[in-house]
Motif scaffolding. Structure first.
Motif, PDB file in Angstrom:
ATOM      1  N   GLY A 153       0.781  -1.233   0.000  1.00 30.80           N
ATOM      2  CA  GLY A 153       0.000   0.000   0.000  1.00 30.80           C
ATOM      3  C   GLY A 153       0.808   1.275   0.000  1.00 30.80           C
ATOM      4  O   GLY A 153       0.230   2.366   0.087  1.00 30.80           O
ATOM      5  N   ARG A 154       2.136   1.196  -0.090  1.00 37.05           N
ATOM      6  CA  ARG A 154       2.949   2.401  -0.152  1.00 37.05           C
ATOM      7  C   ARG A 154       2.860   3.060  -1.539  1.00 37.05           C
ATOM      8  O   ARG A 154       2.438   2.429  -2.504  1.00 37.05           O
ATOM      9  CB  ARG A 154       4.406   2.077   0.167  1.00 37.05           C
ATOM     10  N   MET A 155       3.274   4.312  -1.614  1.00 33.87           N
ATOM     11  CA  MET A 155       3.374   5.019  -2.879  1.00 33.87           C
ATOM     12  C   MET A 155       4.748   4.776  -3.502  1.00 33.87           C
ATOM     13  O   MET A 155       5.682   4.329  -2.832  1.00 33.87           O
ATOM     14  CB  MET A 155       3.152   6.518  -2.680  1.00 33.87           C
ATOM     15  N   VAL A 156       4.870   5.082  -4.795  1.00 32.75           N
ATOM     16  CA  VAL A 156       6.148   4.997  -5.507  1.00 32.75           C
ATOM     17  C   VAL A 156       6.588   6.426  -5.827  1.00 32.75           C
ATOM     18  O   VAL A 156       5.812   7.211  -6.399  1.00 32.75           O
ATOM     19  CB  VAL A 156       6.029   4.159  -6.784  1.00 32.75           C
ATOM     20  N   LEU A 157       7.810   6.772  -5.413  1.00 32.49           N
ATOM     21  CA  LEU A 157       8.371   8.100  -5.688  1.00 32.49           C
ATOM     22  C   LEU A 157       9.465   7.952  -6.746  1.00 32.49           C
ATOM     23  O   LEU A 157      10.491   7.297  -6.515  1.00 32.49           O
ATOM     24  CB  LEU A 157       8.952   8.722  -4.421  1.00 32.49           C
ATOM     25  N   LEU A 158       9.234   8.536  -7.918  1.00 32.62           N
ATOM     26  CA  LEU A 158      10.237   8.532  -8.995  1.00 32.62           C
ATOM     27  C   LEU A 158      11.025   9.836  -8.929  1.00 32.62           C
ATOM     28  O   LEU A 158      10.445  10.932  -8.920  1.00 32.62           O
ATOM     29  CB  LEU A 158       9.545   8.402 -10.358  1.00 32.62           C
ATOM     30  N   ASP A 159      12.347   9.693  -8.875  1.00 23.51           N
ATOM     31  CA  ASP A 159      13.259  10.852  -8.804  1.00 23.51           C
ATOM     32  C   ASP A 159      14.102  10.868 -10.085  1.00 23.51           C
ATOM     33  O   ASP A 159      15.072  10.109 -10.223  1.00 23.51           O
ATOM     34  CB  ASP A 159      14.132  10.714  -7.559  1.00 23.51           C
ATOM     35  N   PHE A 160      13.727  11.723 -11.022  1.00 25.95           N
ATOM     36  CA  PHE A 160      14.480  11.871 -12.270  1.00 25.95           C
ATOM     37  C   PHE A 160      15.513  12.999 -12.079  1.00 25.95           C
ATOM     38  O   PHE A 160      15.150  14.138 -11.753  1.00 25.95           O
ATOM     39  CB  PHE A 160      13.556  12.224 -13.432  1.00 25.95           C
ATOM     40  N   GLY A 161      16.795  12.651 -12.265  1.00 30.82           N
ATOM     41  CA  GLY A 161      17.854  13.655 -12.062  1.00 30.82           C
ATOM     42  C   GLY A 161      19.144  13.252 -12.726  1.00 30.82           C
ATOM     43  O   GLY A 161      19.201  12.279 -13.484  1.00 30.82           O
ATOM     44  N   ALA A 162      20.222  13.978 -12.355  1.00 29.00           N
ATOM     45  CA  ALA A 162      21.550  13.724 -12.924  1.00 29.00           C
ATOM     46  C   ALA A 162      22.593  13.934 -11.828  1.00 29.00           C
ATOM     47  O   ALA A 162      22.385  14.702 -10.887  1.00 29.00           O
ATOM     48  CB  ALA A 162      21.820  14.640 -14.105  1.00 29.00           C
ATOM     49  N   SER A 203      14.942   8.589 -20.834  1.00 31.65           N
ATOM     50  CA  SER A 203      14.234   9.778 -21.295  1.00 31.65           C
ATOM     51  C   SER A 203      12.792   9.449 -21.670  1.00 31.65           C
ATOM     52  O   SER A 203      11.868  10.244 -21.437  1.00 31.65           O
ATOM     53  CB  SER A 203      14.965  10.380 -22.507  1.00 31.65           C
ATOM     54  N   ALA A 204      12.588   8.254 -22.230  1.00 39.90           N
ATOM     55  CA  ALA A 204      11.221   7.829 -22.561  1.00 39.90           C
ATOM     56  C   ALA A 204      10.385   7.641 -21.283  1.00 39.90           C
ATOM     57  O   ALA A 204       9.190   7.970 -21.260  1.00 39.90           O
ATOM     58  CB  ALA A 204      11.264   6.540 -23.378  1.00 39.90           C
ATOM     59  N   LEU A 205      11.008   7.146 -20.235  1.00 42.31           N
ATOM     60  CA  LEU A 205      10.278   6.990 -18.960  1.00 42.31           C
ATOM     61  C   LEU A 205       9.892   8.348 -18.383  1.00 42.31           C
ATOM     62  O   LEU A 205       8.802   8.505 -17.810  1.00 42.31           O
ATOM     63  CB  LEU A 205      11.152   6.218 -17.961  1.00 42.31           C
ATOM     64  N   LEU A 206      10.786   9.349 -18.532  1.00 43.53           N
ATOM     65  CA  LEU A 206      10.448  10.690 -18.051  1.00 43.53           C
ATOM     66  C   LEU A 206       9.229  11.231 -18.778  1.00 43.53           C
ATOM     67  O   LEU A 206       8.310  11.787 -18.155  1.00 43.53           O
ATOM     68  CB  LEU A 206      11.650  11.618 -18.229  1.00 43.53           C
ATOM     69  N   ARG A 207       9.196  11.041 -20.103  1.00 45.75           N
ATOM     70  CA  ARG A 207       8.050  11.536 -20.857  1.00 45.75           C
ATOM     71  C   ARG A 207       6.770  10.734 -20.563  1.00 45.75           C
ATOM     72  O   ARG A 207       5.660  11.252 -20.663  1.00 45.75           O
ATOM     73  CB  ARG A 207       8.377  11.499 -22.355  1.00 45.75           C
ATOM     74  N   LYS A 208       6.932   9.496 -20.188  1.00 46.66           N
ATOM     75  CA  LYS A 208       5.762   8.667 -19.855  1.00 46.66           C
ATOM     76  C   LYS A 208       5.087   9.164 -18.587  1.00 46.66           C
ATOM     77  O   LYS A 208       3.855   9.260 -18.515  1.00 46.66           O
ATOM     78  CB  LYS A 208       6.195   7.195 -19.699  1.00 46.66           C
ATOM     79  N   TYR A 209       5.883   9.461 -17.563  1.00 48.17           N
ATOM     80  CA  TYR A 209       5.306   9.850 -16.278  1.00 48.17           C
ATOM     81  C   TYR A 209       5.159  11.361 -16.142  1.00 48.17           C
ATOM     82  O   TYR A 209       4.455  11.829 -15.233  1.00 48.17           O
ATOM     83  CB  TYR A 209       6.170   9.283 -15.138  1.00 48.17           C
ATOM     84  N   SER A 210       5.820  12.128 -16.998  1.00 51.86           N
ATOM     85  CA  SER A 210       5.652  13.584 -17.001  1.00 51.86           C
ATOM     86  C   SER A 210       5.505  14.025 -18.456  1.00 51.86           C
ATOM     87  O   SER A 210       6.446  14.543 -19.078  1.00 51.86           O
ATOM     88  CB  SER A 210       6.861  14.253 -16.331  1.00 51.86           C
ATOM     89  N   PRO A 211       4.321  13.838 -19.032  1.00 53.64           N
ATOM     90  CA  PRO A 211       4.150  14.029 -20.479  1.00 53.64           C
ATOM     91  C   PRO A 211       3.990  15.482 -20.916  1.00 53.64           C
ATOM     92  O   PRO A 211       3.769  15.738 -22.105  1.00 53.64           O
ATOM     93  CB  PRO A 211       2.858  13.234 -20.769  1.00 53.64           C
ATOM     94  N   SER A 212       4.087  16.433 -19.995  1.00 51.72           N
ATOM     95  CA  SER A 212       3.865  17.840 -20.378  1.00 51.72           C
ATOM     96  C   SER A 212       4.964  18.376 -21.293  1.00 51.72           C
ATOM     97  O   SER A 212       4.758  19.331 -22.030  1.00 51.72           O
ATOM     98  CB  SER A 212       3.743  18.724 -19.130  1.00 51.72           C
ATOM     99  N   GLY A 213       6.183  17.788 -21.268  1.00 53.53           N
ATOM    100  CA  GLY A 213       7.267  18.173 -22.171  1.00 53.53           C
ATOM    101  C   GLY A 213       7.889  19.513 -21.790  1.00 53.53           C
ATOM    102  O   GLY A 213       7.702  20.026 -20.687  1.00 53.53           O
ATOM    103  N   GLY A 214       8.702  20.063 -22.716  1.00 45.86           N
ATOM    104  CA  GLY A 214       9.379  21.312 -22.459  1.00 45.86           C
ATOM    105  C   GLY A 214      10.713  21.083 -21.775  1.00 45.86           C
ATOM    106  O   GLY A 214      11.285  19.989 -21.798  1.00 45.86           O
TER     107      GLY A 214
END
Length: 256
Positions: A153-162, A203-214
């Motif tokens: 029942g926990r949430m998943v936190l995705l951290d996209f960074g460098a 990069s495809a995963l970033l666009r999948k979960y944050s599709p707003s782009g830019g």
């Protein structure tokens, strides 16, 4: 000499009828007494007084016929000997069976039951260390985190960074603090995805979960529910302040 003998015979003839007549009258009385004695022995003790003639006759007749009383006592003795065992068996079978107290509750001396123990809290989820592993298969890590989230029942936190991103390093320092690490381990499965290199898959995963782009401002923090639905995306909402107060407030808000 002959005259006295005749007189003797004459006397006998005159006296013998007188003596036999009372004897004939006494014989029926004796027979009746014998019959009465037999009835007395068969039916029980007589209610006559002890000094009466019937009781005396009954005593004589009972001594004359011991076999009937012995047979009656022999027939009565099995019943008398069986009666104690019959009366003893109900007492043994009717002994109360001790009742057992319910296994889930224990009574104290005051009579109150102790509350049942609650199940232990699940172990905290593993929090990855600082930095981003460019060689890791991010898709597999996300899939495993979603399976674990469905189980606990926990949430998943995705951290996209460098690794060269200064804001990402500041966020890593806060994640390493005990209070923030406790919130992460209790409420989230953290997955760190490197988007600073040339990985097209990441990069495809970033666009999948944050599709707003830019232009993405790192780190991009995305909270995903166990069913895979995105709950919040900091690329859209903006990052919280990269301090313990800002990040802890963010984590608590989206933990449930």
């Amino acid at each position: 000499m002959l005259r006295p003998v005749r007189a003797d015979r004459a006397d006998r003839r005159t006296t013998s009828p007188r003596s036999t007549a009372p004897l004939g009258r006494r014989l029926p009385l004796v027979a009746a007494a014998v019959v009465a004695a037999g009835l007395t022995a068969a039916c029980g003790p007589s209610s006559e007084p002890a000094g009466s003639a019937a009781a005396a006759t009954a005593g004589q007749s009972s001594q004359a016929f011991p076999s009937e009383s012995a047979t009656a006592s022999a027939e009565a003795s099995p019943t008398a000997s069986a009666s104690p065992s019959a009366s003893a068996s109900p007492s043994s079978s009717s002994s109360p069976t001790p009742s057992r107290a319910p296994s889930g509750s224990t009574s104290s001396a005051g009579g109150s039951a102790k509350p049942a123990r609650t199940s232990a809290a699940p172990a905290p989820a593993k929090v990855p260390g600082p930095g981003y592993d460019s060689s890791a298969d991010a898709q597999k890590l996300i899939d495993a985190a979603l399976r674990s989230a469905k189980a606990d029942g926990r949430m998943v936190l995705l951290d996209f960074g460098a690794n060269w991103c200064g804001n990402c390093k500041a966020a890593d320092k806060v994640f390493a603090q005990s209070q923030t690490a406790g919130i992460l381990g209790a409420s989230y499965h953290l997955v760190k995805v490197d988007i600073g290199g040339n990985s097209s898959a990441n990069s495809a995963l970033l666009r999948k979960y944050s599709p707003s782009g830019g232009t993405y401002t790192m780190p991009v923090l995305v909270v995903v529910s166990p069913s895979g639905t995105v709950r919040t995306d900091t690329h859209v909402t903006g990052n919280p302040s990269l301090t313990s107060e800002g990040i802890n407030s963010f984590l608590r808000k989206w933990a449930s």
